[in-house]
Motif scaffolding. Structure first.
Motif, mmCIF file in Angstrom:
data_model
loop_
_atom_site.group_PDB
_atom_site.id
_atom_site.type_symbol
_atom_site.label_atom_id
_atom_site.label_comp_id
_atom_site.label_asym_id
_atom_site.label_seq_id
_atom_site.Cartn_x
_atom_site.Cartn_y
_atom_site.Cartn_z
ATOM 1 N N ARG A 556 -12.782 -8.720 7.103
ATOM 2 C CA ARG A 556 -12.399 -8.374 5.741
ATOM 3 C C ARG A 556 -13.265 -7.262 5.132
ATOM 4 N NH1 ARG A 556 -8.595 -10.117 2.722
ATOM 5 N NH2 ARG A 556 -8.691 -10.080 0.446
ATOM 6 N N PRO A 557 -14.595 -7.215 5.386
ATOM 7 C CA PRO A 557 -15.374 -6.115 4.789
ATOM 8 C C PRO A 557 -14.842 -4.733 5.185
ATOM 9 C CG PRO A 557 -16.835 -7.827 5.597
ATOM 10 C CD PRO A 557 -15.469 -8.192 6.072
ATOM 11 N N TYR A 558 -14.568 -4.551 6.473
ATOM 12 C CA TYR A 558 -14.027 -3.259 6.902
ATOM 13 C C TYR A 558 -12.633 -3.054 6.312
ATOM 14 C CZ TYR A 558 -11.891 0.310 9.846
ATOM 15 O OH TYR A 558 -11.228 1.428 10.282
ATOM 16 N N TYR A 559 -11.821 -4.103 6.315
ATOM 17 C CA TYR A 559 -10.440 -3.996 5.825
ATOM 18 C C TYR A 559 -10.406 -3.591 4.351
ATOM 19 C CZ TYR A 559 -5.676 -5.472 4.634
ATOM 20 O OH TYR A 559 -4.381 -5.511 4.181
ATOM 21 N N ILE A 560 -11.237 -4.238 3.542
ATOM 22 C CA ILE A 560 -11.223 -3.967 2.103
ATOM 23 C C ILE A 560 -11.942 -2.658 1.777
ATOM 24 C CG2 ILE A 560 -12.039 -4.804 -0.135
ATOM 25 C CD1 ILE A 560 -9.659 -6.342 0.872
ATOM 26 N N SER A 561 -13.078 -2.413 2.444
ATOM 27 C CA SER A 561 -13.921 -1.278 2.068
ATOM 28 C C SER A 561 -13.461 0.040 2.662
ATOM 29 C CB SER A 561 -15.367 -1.547 2.503
ATOM 30 O OG SER A 561 -15.850 -2.729 1.915
ATOM 31 N N TRP A 562 -12.795 -0.013 3.830
ATOM 32 C CA TRP A 562 -12.466 1.250 4.502
ATOM 33 C C TRP A 562 -10.972 1.407 4.779
ATOM 34 C CZ3 TRP A 562 -16.311 4.257 3.886
ATOM 35 C CH2 TRP A 562 -17.630 3.780 3.943
ATOM 36 N N PHE A 563 -10.352 0.365 5.362
ATOM 37 C CA PHE A 563 -8.958 0.522 5.781
ATOM 38 C C PHE A 563 -8.020 0.705 4.584
ATOM 39 C CE2 PHE A 563 -4.764 -1.118 6.948
ATOM 40 C CZ PHE A 563 -4.497 -0.345 8.062
ATOM 41 N N LEU A 564 -8.111 -0.208 3.618
ATOM 42 C CA LEU A 564 -7.202 -0.106 2.471
ATOM 43 C C LEU A 564 -7.417 1.181 1.665
ATOM 44 C CD1 LEU A 564 -6.839 -3.756 1.118
ATOM 45 C CD2 LEU A 564 -5.209 -2.412 2.444
ATOM 46 N N PRO A 565 -8.657 1.596 1.385
ATOM 47 C CA PRO A 565 -8.812 2.885 0.694
ATOM 48 C C PRO A 565 -8.219 4.059 1.465
ATOM 49 C CG PRO A 565 -10.836 1.608 0.520
ATOM 50 C CD PRO A 565 -9.931 0.857 1.462
ATOM 51 N N ALA A 566 -8.331 4.012 2.798
ATOM 52 C CA ALA A 566 -7.728 5.094 3.594
ATOM 53 C C ALA A 566 -6.206 5.045 3.517
ATOM 54 C CB ALA A 566 -8.186 4.984 5.046
ATOM 55 N N LEU A 567 -5.654 3.837 3.465
ATOM 56 C CA LEU A 567 -4.197 3.689 3.368
ATOM 57 C C LEU A 567 -3.697 4.058 1.973
ATOM 58 C CD1 LEU A 567 -1.455 2.674 4.500
ATOM 59 C CD2 LEU A 567 -2.127 0.375 3.755
ATOM 60 N N LEU A 568 -4.457 3.659 0.957
ATOM 61 C CA LEU A 568 -4.008 3.828 -0.431
ATOM 62 C C LEU A 568 -4.590 5.098 -1.047
ATOM 63 C CD1 LEU A 568 -4.396 0.114 -1.589
ATOM 64 C CD2 LEU A 568 -2.328 1.264 -0.787
ATOM 65 N N ARG A 569 -4.625 6.144 -0.264
ATOM 66 C CA ARG A 569 -5.054 7.423 -0.826
ATOM 67 C C ARG A 569 -3.972 7.936 -1.777
ATOM 68 N NH1 ARG A 569 -6.088 11.309 3.926
ATOM 69 N NH2 ARG A 569 -4.305 10.152 4.722
ATOM 70 N N PRO A 570 -4.336 8.313 -2.974
ATOM 71 C CA PRO A 570 -3.314 8.778 -3.936
ATOM 72 C C PRO A 570 -2.564 9.994 -3.402
ATOM 73 C CG PRO A 570 -5.404 8.345 -5.028
ATOM 74 C CD PRO A 570 -5.670 8.264 -3.568
ATOM 75 N N ARG A 571 -1.293 10.015 -3.655
ATOM 76 C CA ARG A 571 -0.444 11.133 -3.247
ATOM 77 C C ARG A 571 0.797 11.136 -4.112
ATOM 78 N NH1 ARG A 571 3.581 9.634 1.342
ATOM 79 N NH2 ARG A 571 3.828 7.393 1.073
ATOM 80 N N VAL A 572 1.553 12.206 -4.014
ATOM 81 C CA VAL A 572 2.834 12.276 -4.715
ATOM 82 C C VAL A 572 3.846 11.508 -3.883
ATOM 83 C CG1 VAL A 572 4.638 13.783 -5.581
ATOM 84 C CG2 VAL A 572 2.244 14.506 -5.704
ATOM 85 N N LEU A 573 4.332 10.410 -4.403
ATOM 86 C CA LEU A 573 5.233 9.539 -3.647
ATOM 87 C C LEU A 573 6.602 10.196 -3.488
ATOM 88 C CD1 LEU A 573 4.375 6.096 -5.258
ATOM 89 C CD2 LEU A 573 3.500 7.053 -3.127
ATOM 90 N N PRO A 574 7.169 10.152 -2.292
ATOM 91 C CA PRO A 574 8.508 10.747 -2.096
ATOM 92 C C PRO A 574 9.587 9.936 -2.808
ATOM 93 C CG PRO A 574 7.808 9.575 -0.122
ATOM 94 C CD PRO A 574 6.637 9.557 -1.064
ATOM 95 N N LYS A 575 10.696 10.611 -3.097
ATOM 96 C CA LYS A 575 11.800 9.928 -3.770
ATOM 97 C C LYS A 575 12.382 8.834 -2.884
ATOM 98 C CE LYS A 575 13.118 13.879 -6.644
ATOM 99 N NZ LYS A 575 14.187 14.849 -6.995
ATOM 100 N N THR A 576 12.564 9.166 -1.615
ATOM 101 C CA THR A 576 13.039 8.167 -0.653
ATOM 102 C C THR A 576 11.821 7.539 0.013
ATOM 103 O OG1 THR A 576 15.020 9.478 -0.220
ATOM 104 C CG2 THR A 576 14.442 7.773 1.409
ATOM 105 N N PRO A 577 11.655 6.216 -0.062
ATOM 106 C CA PRO A 577 10.462 5.585 0.517
ATOM 107 C C PRO A 577 10.283 5.948 1.988
ATOM 108 C CG PRO A 577 11.700 4.012 -0.790
ATOM 109 C CD PRO A 577 12.559 5.241 -0.704
ATOM 110 N N ASP A 578 9.094 6.390 2.342
ATOM 111 C CA ASP A 578 8.799 6.715 3.732
ATOM 112 C C ASP A 578 8.121 5.532 4.421
ATOM 113 O OD1 ASP A 578 6.363 6.713 2.546
ATOM 114 O OD2 ASP A 578 5.852 8.797 3.007
ATOM 115 N N VAL A 579 7.661 5.762 5.652
ATOM 116 C CA VAL A 579 7.056 4.685 6.434
ATOM 117 C C VAL A 579 5.807 4.146 5.747
ATOM 118 C CG1 VAL A 579 5.974 4.125 8.640
ATOM 119 C CG2 VAL A 579 7.961 5.611 8.581
#
Length: 1412
Positions: A556-579
């Motif tokens: 969980r430490p790696y998952y919460i501290s590194w993996f999720l922040p890398a996944l949830l990097r802010p971006r402009v979300l596409p109109k059609t949901p991507d992968v």
């Protein structure tokens, strides 16, 4: 001047001889006069230059006389001068020759002496040497004095002058070197001159070729003298100093090169070029036969030893820390070039043996040793296995003697070889696991060995880099449980070292590369890679990867501290949901993303919508442009090498350089050795392969390069003379494992989706690429392919050969043509590439799927191929015709088919196309788009079945001439093929119309005398021993399988369902197998519960009438079968009743057409029952009973359902008469079946409420008559068999749901029923228990109007709780067997029953006690 003076003198002498008569009386007087004249006017040194080449065409008059005159004249002058000086003539000639050489070699302008002469100097020297040769002939020239005088020169001679003396056989280099008493000075002069020669050779001039000849002759001399063999010592015994001088020169020049190895970046370019010129000394081709082969080997072996032991200053600890900088592409090119030239003289085994010997006997330079290892594994294909053997040997020796030196040597070599990627050597993590991961490793022999290993690993820890420590932690050595503390102690030490390196084991990525030797990647970078990999897996499976779920729990430490922040990097979300959005949404729904983190991400994305960072993407594009351009340049350089056969030896080095550039383009070289990727399956969506744009561009670049290289190389040489270049190229690509999914996806796009549109050059290139890719199949993980059809995971896992089979489909005219072209090109290329390979050697290289496709296609499209056997195959393949742009592929495929080696290949079992495989391929074909017409296809099928597979032995995929076996294969194949397809989109008539055209003739022509109908035997065998992961999976598979069975049966001739047999002199009809199949299997896919579908019902009756034609008494035969149905298979008759309005016209018409007589008695009875039921409903008469009451009840029930007499049901039932209990109970059965069908099969059109009302009306009528209807719900095994016929007709599903139907009738249960029917409580309790068991077992209970299943169970329980107190005591007498089950499922109800069911005797005893 020398040339001009010489001409004038000759002209003077010759001219005067012609023009006037001499005044001298003799030649002696003439010579004397000339000498006096010369003595006064001629310089002796110039005289020696007054000679030109006197060689003229033979036959010119007076030539010999003039030459003799000139030689005699010079000798006379020298003799005169020598006598005057009092010295020997030969000595004087030698001194004057040296003086002239010194004058000639005098530099004109350059302050430093150059090793080569200019044109004028070269011409003057040539004249001098010619004169010296003449003097030698006349024995007036002293070689020894000449050598002494040479070394007395103020400036030693130019190297070219010495070379001319040596090459002209005037003074050999050996003699010249031997004459100098100062050997070190000679060595210094030679080395300086040779270095200057190398430097001048690289300057742009016309002297490069001459410099090469000079260097070659000197090198030959050095080797001949410096590395003499025993047989040559006698011939050269006069030279004692020369061998040492030659070896010293070679050593000094080698040192000159090796000194520059560590300073390559600081050295001047021209200096490096000069050193590369000197390395030509190590070209084997330079020596030819001039040097003894043993001398050459001795020299090369000595040089290799010197290189490996040169300046051994680096410690082992330095090697551990720095060895990744010594990989092939990072090593100084001087050193790798030297190694590659040295290795030419040895086999790979000899090179490694020499390396091993040096390691065992010398102090070594670890940089040079490990660079040597890298060069060997890159440039020598067989080095991988040899190094594995060496490593095993080193480990054995290490553990035998507990020798740390052998251990460290093994580890360094294993790591160094692994640096070059899996294309040439196994990753370090795999080697470590293979060596120490099991009890069979060397460390497992004793505790002492185990302690030795961990002591060694512990000593390495202070110097280790993070990746190797991670390997040791993640894949620890095998340790018995009693010694576990030793391992834990090491792991603690390794983790401490990782902490010192600021690398936490807890921060390791989910898909981290454990074989990479790069510097440790920061957790942020690794997390980004993990996200990318997780998205790839999610895109292919639409499931959250297991590694991500595990990380969310256990890491969980790696998952919460590194993996999720890398996944949830802010971006402009596409109109059609991507992968990415879908993946995040799945994690959110699975509660794997904290709410606050998700809210922050959404807010940040909304904020970024206002800022479109387009500049950032431009920067990224320009940033990656440079590595791509470098990769293109290296690929272009490779093409230049591949087309030149003389440069093939440079190809491995160039491919290693391309690999390095490719790593830069991909952004991370770690994935090239990613063990996790190797062991994990590659997800490929065949129907919609998606590639990242960056990966697609790289793959396209590599594929284009391969195709261009193949075409360019084929222009000059056939495949067998192109060397291993293309194979090494593909192997290198496979070494970059992160690229393999994109590569396979791109090949899927090109072959599966775009294949027919490719031109011949593309097809040829891709076909050759596929061959080499299959050659490197050990580097490619298994694939899990999504083929767009329903199939278990195990069937989606494919090898690389099976993958080609999936891509090369044969369905339409276009795909047939492409598949033939591709497979022909691939197999032809393979055979042309390895023409000398035996069948055993060739088989491992051939993808079986390609050969099988050819076995299918070539006979299908070529009538000629159908008659060719192995003995006919004598044609030879011609590569030039195969690579011709205007190739006719039909002709080429036939040429390949006739080829003897191809026919030999077909004898191997792995390449034989079995009957089943042939059928599967044929089932893929779309008849309307087939390349063959309908008649051509029918002819092909007839040939394939009857002439090819039916007589063929089973060992080669045939049927051994057995028709029954052939039918079994066809049926099983059709069913297996159909099971893979989506039944919903399959089409109801697709199997009969398209897939059963193989069967009819076979079925009609065989097995008529069998005791058991083999068709039903085959079908039932398929239903046995099938195991699925879940009960639901088993149920769904079985249901689908039976639906396919039904379609197969309906698609066959109707008469095949019934067997004819002889009993005495009478022919009878036997339907036992069909009845058994219906009762045991087919009825369970009947949605109406008591009747088969119309298609199989009509098919059976049509077959019955057709089969009766073979009987002497057709009507009697039909009557016998239908009478048998009443007892053995009543569902057939119920089916006939249900469908009689549609079935009657067909049967009557067929009967009339076949026999012209009145209907058979039993058929007529069915007809009368239908008329009676219809008449009963339309008139006010009494319902006539004829035959079994359940037949009449079935007709009446079906007629009521068809006419829907709403509001008249009670009146109809009352008119049935009094003696109709069985009729009414049968009516109740059919109505309850409809009641259940309305819930589980609503598409059948049966209304639940209507069925319920009809059932309640029947129940009320039964209650009014006091009928014992609860017997209907008691299973025949437990009690009465009165209604066995009805219960046997019900499907298993309907029988299981009878409790649901029973408790739907509770509103109609009369109060007197509890007292009247002693069996009622037992039946009600038994059905309640069954209801609970269905619920507990997880069976899906259908929704009813009374609510969900829980509500139905609650209602049933309330009914029982209310009914039990009202039941008479005698009702509890037979509930004993149910008490245990009831107590487990409903303890409260069980307690009540137990209390109420106490023996009646106990109650009587209490009453008697009161009387006393």
């Amino acid at each position: 001047m020398a040339g001009a003076g010489g001409s004038e003198l000759r002209a003077l002498l010759a001219g005067r001889a012609r023009k006037r008569r001499s005044t001298f009386e003799s030649g002696a007087e003439l010579r004397e006069a000339a000498l006096q004249l010369l003595d006064r006017h001629q310089n002796l040194n110039d005289l020696l230059l007054e000679v030109e080449d006197l060689v003229k065409p033979v036959g010119e008059s007076g030539q010999e006389h003039q030459e003799a005159l000139s030689e005699s004249f010079i000798v006379s002058v020298l003799q005169e001068q020598a006598s005057r000086l009092g010295v020997p003539t030969a000595v004087l000639a030698a001194k004057n020759a040296v003086t002239n050489i010194e004058r000639i070699c005098q530099p004109s302008a350059s302050p430093s002496q150059v090793p080569l002469l200019n044109l004028d100097q070269r011409k003057r020297l040539s004249c001098l040497l010619q004169t010296v040769k003449d003097l030698l002939v006349n024995n007036v020239f002293s070689r020894s004095h000449f050598c002494q005088e040479i070394w007395k020169m103020q400036d030693l001679p130019v190297l070219e002058a010495v070379w001319h003396l040596h090459r002209g056989n005037i003074i050999g280099l050996e003699e010249l070197l031997e004459s100098n008493p100062d050997a070190p000075a000679v060595v210094e002069w030679l080395c300086g001159s040779l270095r200057a020669l190398c430097e001048q050779a690289e300057e742009p001039s016309q002297d490069a070729e001459l410099a090469g000849r000079v260097l070659s002759d000197f090198a030959i001399t050095f080797l001949q003298n410096g590395f003499q063999q025993t047989s040559e010592l006698g011939r050269r015994c006069e030279f004692k100093k020369v061998p040492n001088i030659c070896r010293a020169v070679l050593q000094r020049m080698l040192t000159w090169v090796l000194d520059a190895v560590g300073k390559e970046k600081q050295e001047d370019v021209s200096a490096l070029q000069a050193m590369r010129f000197w390395l030509n000394v190590f070209s084997v081709s330079m020596y030819g036969s001039a040097v003894h082969p043993d001398s050459l080997q001795q020299f090369f072996r000595h040089t290799l030893t010197e290189v490996l032991t040169y300046n051994p200053l680096l410690k082992v600890s330095d090697a551990i820390h720095m060895q990744r900088e010594w990989s092939f592409t990072r090593t100084c090119s001087l050193l790798t070039t030297l190694y590659r030239k040295l290795f030419v003289a040895f086999s790979a085994k000899e090179s490694i043996c020499q390396l091993q010997q040096v390691l065992e006997t010398h102090e070594v330079n670890w940089q040079h040793v490990l660079s040597c290892v890298s060069t060997l594994v890159v440039c020598q294909a067989e080095a991988e296995q040899l190094f594995k053997d060496l490593l095993s040997h080193l480990l054995i020796k290490a553990f035998e003697n507990y020798d740390m030196e052998n251990m460290i040597t093994a580890f360094l070599i294993a790591r160094q070889a692994a640096l070059e990627g899996p294309a040439v050597f196994m990753p370090y993590s795999e080697w470590f696991k293979a060596s120490f991961g099991s009890a069979g490793g060397q460390h497992g022999s004793s505790k002492k060995a185990l302690v030795f290993l961990f002591e060694f690993l512990s000593e390495l820890v202070p110097f280790e880099v993070a990746p190797y420590l991670k390997v040791h932690i993640m894949y620890p050595p095998f340790v018995p449980s009693k010694h576990r503390s030793i391992l834990l102690e090491y792991i603690t030490l390794a983790k401490t070292r990782l902490a010192d390196l600021k690398v936490a084991i807890e921060d390791m990525g989910l898909y981290e590369d454990l074989s990479s030797t790069d510097e440790a990647i920061q957790p942020q970078g690794q997390a980004l890679r993990d996200v990318e990999k997780a998205l790839q897996i999610f895109e292919n499976t639409r499931k959250i990867p297991t590694s991500v779920i595990e990380a969310s729990i256990f890491r969980r430490p790696y998952y919460i501290s590194w993996f999720l922040p890398a996944l949830l990097r802010p971006r402009v979300l596409p109109k059609t949901p991507d992968v990415c959005m879908a993946f995040i949404d799945s994690l959110k729904r699975a509660d794997k993303i904290p709410s606050n983190l998700y809210s922050t991400y959404i807010q940040a994305c909304c904020a970024m919508k206002e800022k479109m960072l387009q500049d950032e993407s431009k920067v990224e594009t320009s940033h990656s442009k440079e590595p791509v351009e470098q990769l293109k340049a290296e690929l272009a350089e490779l093409r230049m090498l591949i087309v030149d056969q003389a440069k093939y030896e440079d190809v491995p080095a160039q491919i290693a350089l391309i690999s390095d550039r490719l790593s830069s383009v991909l952004g991370h070289s770690g994935d090239a050795n990613d063990t996790a990727t190797l062991n994990s399956r590659i997800q490929v969506n065949v129907f919609d392969p998606k590639l990242e744009p960056c990966h697609q561009s790289v793959v396209d670049l590599l594929l284009t390069s391969f195709c261009q290289n193949l075409i360019a190389a084929s222009y000059f040489n056939p495949p067998d003379r192109q060397g291993p270049c293309l194979s090494l190229f593909v192997k290198m690509i496979c070494g970059h494992r992160s690229l393999i999914p994109a590569l396979l996806g791109r090949l899927c796009q090109l072959i599966y989706h775009q294949g027919p549109s490719l031109n011949d050059a593309h097809i040829l290139g891709l076909a050759a690429f596929v061959i080499h890719l299959s050659e490197s199949r050990s580097l490619i993980p298994e694939m899990e392919a999504d083929l767009g059809i329903s199939q278990p995971v195990a069937e989606r896992v494919l090898s690389i050969s099976e993958y080609w089979s999936c891509l090369l489909v044969c369905r339409t005219k276009e795909s047939f043509s492409f598949c033939m072209r591709f497979c022909t090109a691939a197999v032809s290329y393979l055979m042309c590439k390895f023409p000398s390979f035996s069948r055993d050697d060739l088989c491992p290289l051939v993808p079986p799927s390609l050969v099988k496709k050819l076995q299918y296609i070539v006979p299908r499209l070529s009538l000629e191929a159908r008659g060719i056997t192995c003995e006919d195959g004598k044609a030879d393949l011609n590569w030039s015709s195969l690579s011709c742009p205007s190739l006719n592929y039909r002709r080429a495929s036939l040429c390949l088919w006739k080829q003897a080696r191809f026919q030999e290949l077909l004898k191997e079992k792995a390449f034989q196309l079995s009957f089943r495989e042939w059928l599967l391929l044929e089932l893929e074909v779309h008849p309307e788009k087939d390349i063959l017409s309908a008649s051509e296809r029918q002819d092909f099928h007839y040939w394939a079945i009857y002439q090819w597979y039916l007589p063929a032995p089973s060992a080669s995929g045939g049927c051994d001439g057995d028709l029954e076996k052939a039918c079994g294969i066809i049926i099983n194949t059709i069913l297996d093929f159909s099971q893979r397809l989506d039944l919903g989109s399959y089409g109801q008539l697709k199997i009969p119309d398209k897939h059963c055209f193989f069967l009819p003739h076979l079925l009609l022509s065989g097995c008529l005398d069998a005791k058991r109908h083999f068709l039903f035997k085959i079908l039932q065998e398929r239903l046995k021993d099938r195991r699925h992961d879940s009960a639901l999976g088993e149920q769904l598979w079985r249901q689908q399988e039976l639906l396919l069975h039904r379609r197969i049966l309906v698609g066959l001739p109707a008469s095949t369902l019934i067997m004819t047999c002889r009993k005495g002199k009478k022919t009878t009809l036997d339907c036992e197998d069909f009845f058994h199949f219906v009762n045991s299997e087919l009825k369970n896919v009947c949605s109406r519960g008591y009747a088969l579908p119309y298609d199989i019902t009509a098919h059976f009756f049509r077959g019955l009438l057709n089969a009766s034609l073979d009987c002497e008494e057709s009507a009697e035969a039909v009557n016998d079968v239908l009478t048998t149905c009443q007892a053995k298979c009543p569902i057939v008759l119920f089916s006939a009743v249900l469908w009689w309005p549609r079935l009657e016209p067909i049967l009557c018409c067929q009967w009339k057409r076949l026999f012209g007589a009145p209907l058979a008695e039993e058929l007529e009875r069915l007809r009368e029952c239908q008329s009676s039921a219809t008449g009963f409903l339309s008139s006010g008469g009494v319902f006539p009973l004829s035959g079994p009451p359940w037949i009449s009840a079935a007709f009446l029930h079906c007629t009521v359902q068809q006419q829907s007499p709403r509001g008249r049901e009670r009146h109809i039932l009352k008119r049935l008469g009094t003696d109709t209990e069985q009729l009414l109970v049968s009516l109740l059965f059919f109505s309850l079946m409809d009641l259940i069908s309305a819930k589980i099969a609503p598409k059948e059109g049966v209304d639940f409420q209507t069925s319920l009302e009809w059932s309640l009306e029947i129940l009320q009528c039964l209650e009014e008559r006091g009928a014992s209807w609860p017997l209907l719900f008691q299973s025949p095994e437990e009690g009465s068999r009165k209604y066995l016929v009805l219960r046997s007709a019900a499907s298993d599903c309907h029988s299981r749901l009878l409790p649901l139907a029973f408790y739907s009738l509770t509103p109609g249960f009369d109060q007197e029923l509890l007292a009247r029917e002693q069996l009622f409580l037992y039946v009600a309790l038994d059905l309640y228990i069954q209801l609970l068991q269905l619920f507990v077992e997880g069976k899906d209970l259908p929704q009813t109007d009374q609510g969900d299943p829980v509500e139905v169970i609650s209602k049933a329980r309330r009914f029982l709780l209310a009914a039990i107190p009202r039941c008479p005591t005698r009702s509890f007498g037979n509930v004993g067997p149910l008490l245990d089950a009831c107590d487990q499922l409903d303890p409260e109800l069980g307690a009540i029953l137990l209390h109420r069911s106490r023996p009646a005797a106990a109650l009587d005893l209490d009453e008697e006690l009161v009387l006393f």
